[in-house]
Design an enzyme around this catalytic site. Structure first.
Site, PDB file in Angstrom:
ATOM      1  N   HIS A 150      -3.309   7.475   1.876  1.00 39.30           N
ATOM      2  CA  HIS A 150      -3.694   6.136   1.441  1.00 39.30           C
ATOM      3  C   HIS A 150      -5.103   5.876   1.939  1.00 39.30           C
ATOM      4  O   HIS A 150      -5.418   6.102   3.118  1.00 39.30           O
ATOM      5  CB  HIS A 150      -2.717   5.112   2.011  1.00 39.30           C
ATOM      6  CG  HIS A 150      -3.164   3.699   1.838  1.00 39.30           C
ATOM      7  ND1 HIS A 150      -3.634   3.201   0.638  1.00 39.30           N
ATOM      8  CD2 HIS A 150      -3.231   2.661   2.727  1.00 39.30           C
ATOM      9  CE1 HIS A 150      -3.964   1.923   0.789  1.00 39.30           C
ATOM     10  NE2 HIS A 150      -3.733   1.581   2.039  1.00 39.30           N
ATOM     11  N   CYS A 199       0.807  -1.216   0.000  1.00 38.53           N
ATOM     12  CA  CYS A 199       0.000   0.000   0.000  1.00 38.53           C
ATOM     13  C   CYS A 199       0.844   1.272   0.000  1.00 38.53           C
ATOM     14  O   CYS A 199       0.351   2.341  -0.371  1.00 38.53           O
ATOM     15  CB  CYS A 199      -0.941   0.006   1.201  1.00 38.53           C
ATOM     16  SG  CYS A 199      -2.140  -1.359   1.182  1.00 38.53           S
ATOM     17  N   ASN A 204     -10.031   0.011  -0.405  1.00 41.72           N
ATOM     18  CA  ASN A 204      -8.568   0.075  -0.354  1.00 41.72           C
ATOM     19  C   ASN A 204      -8.015  -0.502  -1.651  1.00 41.72           C
ATOM     20  O   ASN A 204      -8.060  -1.707  -1.870  1.00 41.72           O
ATOM     21  CB  ASN A 204      -8.068  -0.713   0.856  1.00 41.72           C
ATOM     22  CG  ASN A 204      -6.561  -0.648   1.026  1.00 41.72           C
ATOM     23  OD1 ASN A 204      -5.829  -0.250   0.124  1.00 41.72           O
ATOM     24  ND2 ASN A 204      -6.091  -1.066   2.196  1.00 41.72           N
TER      25      ASN A 204
END
Length: 324
Positions: free
Chosen positions: A251, A114, A281
């Site tokens: 993020h 990520c 996500n």
């Protein structure tokens, strides 16, 4: 004069299939209300059968190049941040390079889960400052739907697929915090936390792609602490403070993490670009997706000071401070 890596263009791509939270209710002990309350996620996109990470990355890259007013022939390097490349090798970046018709320069992948886009931007910045490239296409692209365990309600409802891209270009600046472009970066990793977030497969272990595994509570605790710290470190390097920030583009993992990090940074949520409700996500794709959406919404404007920060498996985390 000082050379800066300035964002020239931005773009994104999302698969056409939209998966609402309600789709999980028939298969799992979960509900739309449960997912929204704990994550802020309402829906996500899943790639179509046969649609790959490099397909999505190329679409986002094409949009970013067009937004920059450039052509594929103007790009010197392609960096793709991904943990879900099409093949073990070659890199997804070389596939994107070919799909865009870029016949010069070089291409490679960055794998920091990520945090991948932040790491890729730091690499692009270094390439530009060293004179290795004048224009770099930086892409985050993921098909996380292919590594999810759809019997695990704690993880499978969190992730989605998509891609975002930026074109960064060498531009001369005055060497002050008022310059456009990347002003500072901060990268960190600590492999002792591997078991908090990982995939239980791989080439040299199981020979399979495996499935994502996560200790959510532990990841949450580390995320809030480390994201705020890395953002402050990068701001310090740039000679700036949280009061100077126009937008945090974080993020997009979980709305509670985003809110808690902003609170620690003393930045109101009105100055945070949030897209997690619509995309889930998307790992390395989440920050460039949010940058592209933020610009399209009219939130992000030229001259704005932006902080991007992310944490992913490794654990790996970092931030980029840039002026749009």
């Amino acid at each position: 004069m000082t050379v800066r890596a300035v964002v020239r263009g931005v773009g994104h791509y999302l698969p056409s299939r939209v998966v609402e939270n309600a789709e999980f209710e028939d298969k799992l002990d979960t509900s739309d209300e449960w997912i929204r309350a704990r994550t802020g996620i309402e829906r996500r996109h899943f790639a179509a059968e046969g649609e790959t990470t490099s397909d999505m990355g190329a679409a986002a890259g094409r949009a970013a190049i067009a937004d920059a007013g450039l052509t594929a022939g103007d790009i010197d390097a392609v960096i793709v941040a991904t943990s879900t490349a099409d093949l073990t090798f070659p890199s997804a970046a070389t596939m994107v390079q070919a799909k865009l018709g870029i016949s010069k320069g070089f291409a490679f992948d960055v794998q920091a889960v990520c945090a991948g886009f932040v790491f890729a931007m730091a690499n692009a910045n270094a390439l530009i400052l060293s004179g290795q490239a004048q224009r770099v296409l930086v892409i985050g692209a993921e098909t996380f739907s292919r590594i999810l365990d759809f019997t695990d309600r704690a993880t499978c409802v969190l992730f989605g697929d998509g891609a975002g891209a930026v074109v960064v270009e060498a531009v001369e600046g005055a060497g002050t915090p008022e310059d456009r472009g990347i002003l500072a970066t901060d990268l960190n990793s600590d492999g002792s936390y591997k078991d908090l977030l990982y995939v239980d497969g791989g080439v040299s272990t199981t020979g399979t792609a495996g499935h994502l595994r996560m200790q959510g509570n532990q990841v949450f605790r580390h995320a809030v602490e480390k994201l705020a710290a890395t953002a402050h470190t990068a701001l310090d390097k740039a000679g700036l403070t949280s009061a100077d920030v126009d937008w945090i583009v974080p993020h997009q993992a979980n709305l509670r993490i985003i809110s808690a990090t902003a609170q620690r940074m003393q930045v109101p949520m009105e100055r945070v670009v949030v897209t997690v409700q619509d995309h889930g996500n998307t790992s390395a794709a989440s920050i460039p997706l949010a940058l592209s959406v933020g610009k399209a919404r009219g939130q992000i404007k030229q001259g704005d000071l932006i902080v991007t920060e992310a944490i992913g498996g490794g654990l790996s985390w970092g931030s980029v401070v840039l002026r749009w």
